[in-house]
Design an enzyme around this catalytic site. Structure first.
Site, PDB file in Angstrom:
ATOM      1  N   ARG A 127      -1.980  47.915  20.987  1.00  0.00           N
ATOM      2  CA  ARG A 127      -1.635  47.630  22.531  1.00  0.00           C
ATOM      3  C   ARG A 127       0.060  47.140  22.196  1.00  0.00           C
ATOM      4  NH1 ARG A 127      -2.931  42.447  23.493  1.00  0.00           N
ATOM      5  NH2 ARG A 127      -2.105  42.541  25.821  1.00  0.00           N
ATOM      6  N   LYS A 192      -8.032  38.925  12.241  1.00  0.00           N
ATOM      7  CA  LYS A 192      -8.326  39.665  13.824  1.00  0.00           C
ATOM      8  C   LYS A 192      -9.048  41.197  13.373  1.00  0.00           C
ATOM      9  CE  LYS A 192      -5.773  42.967  16.701  1.00  0.00           C
ATOM     10  NZ  LYS A 192      -5.589  43.404  17.949  1.00  0.00           N
ATOM     11  N   ARG A 327       1.156  33.739  20.502  1.00  0.00           N
ATOM     12  CA  ARG A 327       1.116  33.003  19.487  1.00  0.00           C
ATOM     13  C   ARG A 327       1.127  31.595  19.227  1.00  0.00           C
ATOM     14  NH1 ARG A 327       6.223  35.517  17.386  1.00  0.00           N
ATOM     15  NH2 ARG A 327       5.746  37.599  16.889  1.00  0.00           N
TER      16      ARG A 327
HETATM   17  C1  BTN Z   1      -5.165  46.038  19.641  1.00  0.00           C
HETATM   18  O1  BTN Z   1      -2.985  46.537  19.511  1.00  0.00           O
HETATM   19  O2  BTN Z   1      -5.395  45.456  19.275  1.00  0.00           O
HETATM   20  C2  BTN Z   1      -6.025  47.605  20.353  1.00  0.00           C
HETATM   21  C3  BTN Z   1      -6.807  48.304  19.350  1.00  0.00           C
HETATM   22  C4  BTN Z   1      -7.353  49.180  19.176  1.00  0.00           C
HETATM   23  C5  BTN Z   1      -7.568  50.413  18.219  1.00  0.00           C
HETATM   24  C6  BTN Z   1      -8.549  51.491  18.547  1.00  0.00           C
HETATM   25  S1  BTN Z   1      -9.084  52.409  17.458  1.00  0.00           S
HETATM   26  C7  BTN Z   1      -9.908  53.110  18.835  1.00  0.00           C
HETATM   27  C8  BTN Z   1      -8.405  53.961  19.718  1.00  0.00           C
HETATM   28  N1  BTN Z   1      -8.438  55.044  19.422  1.00  0.00           N
HETATM   29  C9  BTN Z   1      -6.935  54.114  19.665  1.00  0.00           C
HETATM   30  O3  BTN Z   1      -5.913  55.399  19.203  1.00  0.00           O
HETATM   31  N2  BTN Z   1      -6.591  53.288  19.780  1.00  0.00           N
HETATM   32  C10 BTN Z   1      -7.872  52.468  20.024  1.00  0.00           C
END
Ligand code: BTN
Length: 339
Positions: A127, A192, A327
């Site tokens: 994100r 996380k 946060r």
């Molecule tokens: C975040 O920032 O918390 C979201 C992370 C999401 C990662 C997943 S891995 C599968 C899919 N492909 C990506 O490039 N991103 C999501």
């Protein structure tokens, strides 16, 4: 150096996955190539961060056995609802991003209920423009493409519902201490475990397709994970045991698809109790980082559109996710950790 064919690379990994030694001669025979071609494949695997030991007279082996993703094994963990709604499971050895890959298929007729997984992502996305560190074989990178008839306006709160779907799958695996952090992070002991990236293709008013991308850390001991710039935990550490990624993928697909059916009928409402029960910041003071500046307040949960409710000087304000990060405020001198 010329990159070896992806087929040779993935065949080599299938052979080495058992964690045993395999001689150069054996590998050459199976792959139908010369010793020098084998070295090139080994070099390219090492360059992608995969640890491969070589011992003279014995051959090559991985640092430990790994379970590669396998669509038949994933399918064997699917329940009847998932089997009814799932059209296809794609497994890739390497992709830039499973989300990007599925977004590229939007518009191809019949593209719905497709799941895409990769052993590694070269440009995994998180994100707010962040990178999702995606080393080979140790974690889960899964995306699901779903077409919603009602359009983007119907999707408020979907990302929170998807986070609850993941917590349900984790409970089933025996992980009880799961917390959710608005809008859709999954934490264990404030670290996380999993993140979700929702991406939309389509129009605000008409039918639209959504790619629901789930990244879930599984193993704890991958040197490449040292690049992660926030406290994180692997599912195996949380559970204190090894985990089958195929079983994990199957259970996550079951819960994502079931939650989508629930969400299409009643929106976020059926998920709100579970959100409340797992919300790690409920009643706590937090700092919201908005593009226009920081805001401090006390979290009062979420509403049925998935908006965060923040109390400030007696007034409760709503915030939608977008470009906001949150946060905890622990004390004036406490380190600021962007979870
Ligand atoms: C975040 O920032 O918390 C979201 C992370 C999401 C990662 C997943 S891995 C599968 C899919 N492909 C990506 O490039 N991103 C999501």
């Amino acid at each position: 150096m010329l990159k070896p064919e992806m087929n040779s690379v993935s065949t080599m990994m299938k052979i080495l996955a058992d964690g045993q030694f395999h001689s150069g001669t054996e590998l050459g025979q199976t792959l139908g190539c010369t010793r020098s071609a084998i070295w090139k494949v080994i070099d390219s695997l090492r360059a992608s961060g995969i640890e491969i030991y070589s011992v003279r007279g014995k051959g090559y082996r991985l640092s430990s056995q790994i379970e590669l993703l396998d669509s038949d094994k994933i399918y064997s963990h699917l329940d009847s609802i998932a089997k009814q709604h799932l059209q296809k499971i794609e497994i890739h050895f390497e992709l830039p991003s499973t989300n990007t890959h599925l977004l590229e298929t939007v518009g191809i007729s019949g593209s719905n209920g497709v799941v895409c997984l990769a052993e590694q992502q070269t440009t995994g996305r998180g994100r707010r423009g962040r990178t999702w560190v995606s080393p080979f074989g140790g974690n889960l990178y899964l995306s699901l493409l779903w077409r919603f008839a009602g359009g983007a306006v119907q999707l408020a709160g979907l990302s929170l519902a998807m986070a609850i779907a993941i917590t349900r799958a984790l409970h089933e695996l025996g992980l009880d201490s799961v917390a959710v952090k608005w809008p859709n992070d999954i934490l264990v002991s404030n670290q996380k475990l999993s993140g979700i990236l929702l991406e939309l293709a389509g129009e605000a008013s008409g039918p639209c397709s959504v790619v629901i991308g789930v990244g879930l850390n599984v193993q704890a001991s991958n040197t490449e994970m040292s690049a992660v710039d926030q406290p994180w935990i692997g599912l195996e550490s949380g559970l204190g045991r090894r985990v089958s990624r195929n079983e994990l993928a199957g259970r996550i697909i079951n819960h994502l698809l079931a939650a989508i059916q629930e969400f299409e009928l009643d929106g976020l409402t059926p998920f709100l109790e579970e959100w409340k029960a797992h919300d790690c910041y409920a009643g706590k003071e937090v700092m919201l980082h908005l593009p226009e500046g920081d805001i401090r307040g006390v979290v009062r949960g979420v509403d049925n559109t998935g908006a965060l409710l923040l109390a400030q000087a007696g007034e409760v304000r709503r915030f939608h996710s977008g470009e906001i990060s949150m946060r905890p405020v622990v004390g004036p001198d406490s380190p600021r950790v962007d979870l």
